[in-house]
Write an enzyme that holds these catalytic residues in place. Structure first.
Site, PDB file in Angstrom:
ATOM      1  CB  SER A  57      -0.897   0.018   1.239  1.00 55.83           C
ATOM      2  OG  SER A  57      -1.483   1.308   1.354  1.00 55.83           O
ATOM      3  CG  HIS A  90      -3.801  -1.536  -1.516  1.00 58.34           C
ATOM      4  ND1 HIS A  90      -4.882  -2.356  -1.799  1.00 58.34           N
ATOM      5  CD2 HIS A  90      -4.224  -0.730  -0.508  1.00 58.34           C
ATOM      6  CE1 HIS A  90      -5.885  -2.068  -0.999  1.00 58.34           C
ATOM      7  NE2 HIS A  90      -5.533  -1.072  -0.205  1.00 58.34           N
ATOM      8  CG  ASP A 140      -5.211   2.416   0.948  1.00 58.20           C
ATOM      9  OD1 ASP A 140      -6.121   1.570   0.835  1.00 58.20           O
ATOM     10  OD2 ASP A 140      -4.085   2.160   1.413  1.00 58.20           O
ATOM     11  CG  MET A 175      -8.614   6.877   2.379  1.00 58.58           C
ATOM     12  SD  MET A 175      -7.881   6.872   4.023  1.00 58.58           S
ATOM     13  CE  MET A 175      -6.874   5.388   3.945  1.00 58.58           C
ATOM     14  CG  HIS A 181      -9.215  -0.152  -0.410  1.00 60.67           C
ATOM     15  ND1 HIS A 181      -8.628  -0.313   0.835  1.00 60.67           N
ATOM     16  CD2 HIS A 181     -10.556  -0.264  -0.208  1.00 60.67           C
ATOM     17  CE1 HIS A 181      -9.569  -0.508   1.740  1.00 60.67           C
ATOM     18  NE2 HIS A 181     -10.746  -0.479   1.145  1.00 60.67           N
ATOM     19  CG  MET A 222     -11.437   2.836   2.128  1.00 62.34           C
ATOM     20  SD  MET A 222      -9.874   2.834   3.019  1.00 62.34           S
ATOM     21  CE  MET A 222      -8.744   3.010   1.647  1.00 62.34           C
ATOM     22  CG  MET A 251     -11.637  -3.221   5.131  1.00 63.11           C
ATOM     23  SD  MET A 251     -10.152  -2.695   4.262  1.00 63.11           S
ATOM     24  CE  MET A 251      -9.266  -1.777   5.519  1.00 63.11           C
ATOM     25  CG  ASP A 305      -6.085  -2.989   3.124  1.00 63.75           C
ATOM     26  OD1 ASP A 305      -4.978  -2.717   3.637  1.00 63.75           O
ATOM     27  OD2 ASP A 305      -6.788  -2.146   2.526  1.00 63.75           O
ATOM     28  N   GLY A 364       1.122  -2.095   4.024  1.00 63.58           N
ATOM     29  CA  GLY A 364       1.624  -0.731   3.870  1.00 63.58           C
ATOM     30  C   GLY A 364       2.875  -0.510   4.690  1.00 63.58           C
TER      31      GLY A 364
HETATM   32  C1  DX5 Z   1      -6.389   1.376   5.647  1.00 63.55           C
HETATM   33  C2  DX5 Z   1      -5.930   1.100   4.244  1.00 63.55           C
HETATM   34  C3  DX5 Z   1      -4.797   0.161   4.163  1.00 63.55           C
HETATM   35  C4  DX5 Z   1      -3.524   0.659   4.781  1.00 63.55           C
HETATM   36  C5  DX5 Z   1      -2.811  -0.538   5.332  1.00 63.55           C
HETATM   37  O1  DX5 Z   1      -7.575   2.060   5.598  1.00 63.55           O
HETATM   38  O2  DX5 Z   1      -6.992   0.565   3.490  1.00 63.55           O
HETATM   39  O3  DX5 Z   1      -4.550  -0.221   2.814  1.00 63.55           O
HETATM   40  O4  DX5 Z   1      -2.672   1.299   3.883  1.00 63.55           O
HETATM   41  O5  DX5 Z   1      -1.725  -0.087   6.044  1.00 63.55           O
HETATM   42  P1  DX5 Z   1      -0.950  -1.050   7.061  1.00 63.55           P
HETATM   43  O6  DX5 Z   1      -0.440  -2.201   6.279  1.00 63.55           O
HETATM   44  O7  DX5 Z   1       0.120  -0.171   7.593  1.00 63.55           O
HETATM   45  O8  DX5 Z   1      -1.933  -1.466   8.114  1.00 63.55           O
HETATM   46 ZN    ZN Z   2      -6.477  -0.329   1.520  1.00 65.48          ZN
END
Ligand code: DX5
Ligand code: ZN
Length: 223
Positions: free
Chosen positions: A10, A33, A35, A37, A66, A68, A137, A175, A197
């Site tokens: 990520s 990946h 993210d 948001m 992804h 969100m 998740m 994830d 990530g």
């Molecule tokens: C959280 C994201 C993840 C995040 C994971 O909302 O969807 O993709 O980047 O990060 P780590 O691996 O650090 O938990």
């Molecule tokens: Zn994610």
């Protein structure tokens, strides 16, 4: 057994001032990946369509977007058109998940739906007919670096079993909090696409960490 294991680092944990270079560091991974948001569906704001378009132009690693965001019905296909290889939307936000998945596929990407930790999978089992992957998740979406939620593993198992019953090849992604410590449990529960990530970008040697995670995952798949 699940399909070949895949690692999807990520870029939320990457240096946002140098995303092209940060993507080069994960060229040995299967996916990048991304993210997205919107500060409505989750209490955080990251990046959107113009950035995804720009990233798709500068990397060979397929983008695993992804979303969100609220109203994915309206926006999801745009990410596929922007060049993402896979687009995941949250069922909690989608008004018409079937139409959204079909629109993503029609635009040329793999389609996936995601469930938050508090969202059960069973009501969405029929949606398996419309998607290529399910994202379970393992943290509350919104931020990187959170602790892995072991209590989500039975859901991963339930998705894997449903996918098995249905036949066909649907990937199961996890994830949140995936690391060298937790990746084995994810694979044992049936996950085959592992997002990480901080575990990847926190390493001094990023390609070595990707290799290490892949090796650990494989070991747990075999044993
Ligand atoms: C959280 C994201 C993840 C995040 C994971 O909302 O969807 O993709 O980047 O990060 P780590 O691996 O650090 O938990
Ligand atoms: Zn994610």
């Amino acid at each position: 057994m699940p399909a070949p294991l895949q690692i999807s680092p990520s870029i939320l944990a990457a240096d946002f001032a140098n995303l092209e270079a940060e993507l080069r560091r994960i060229e040995t991974a299967d996916w990048a990946h991304v993210d997205v948001m919107d500060n409505h569906f989750v209490p955080n704001l990251t990046l959107g369509l113009p950035v995804v378009e720009a990233l798709a132009r500068v990397t060979r690693v397929p983008l695993d977007c992804h979303l969100m965001i609220e109203a994915p019905d309206r926006w999801a296909a745009g990410y596929a058109e922007a060049g993402a290889g896979s687009v995941t939307f949250h069922v909690e936000a989608a008004a018409d998940p079937v139409a959204t998945a079909r629109a993503i596929r029609a635009a040329g990407a793999r389609a996936a739906f995601a469930v938050k930790p508090g969202t059960p999978f069973a009501p969405y089992e029929e949606l398996l007919d419309e998607v290529d992957m399910v994202l379970v998740m393992t943290v509350e979406p919104g931020f990187g670096g959170q602790s892995f939620m072991d209590d989500q593993l039975p859901k991963v198992q339930a998705v894997r079993e449903a996918v098995g019953r249905r036949g066909g090849e649907i990937w199961v992604q996890v994830d949140g909090g995936v690391s060298a410590d937790t990746i084995g449990r994810c694979v044992e529960a049936g996950a085959d696409v592992l997002v990480a990530g901080s575990a990847v970008y926190g390493a001094d040697d990023v390609p070595a960490r990707i290799g290490e995670l892949r090796a650990l995952a494989r070991r747990h798949a075999c044993g």
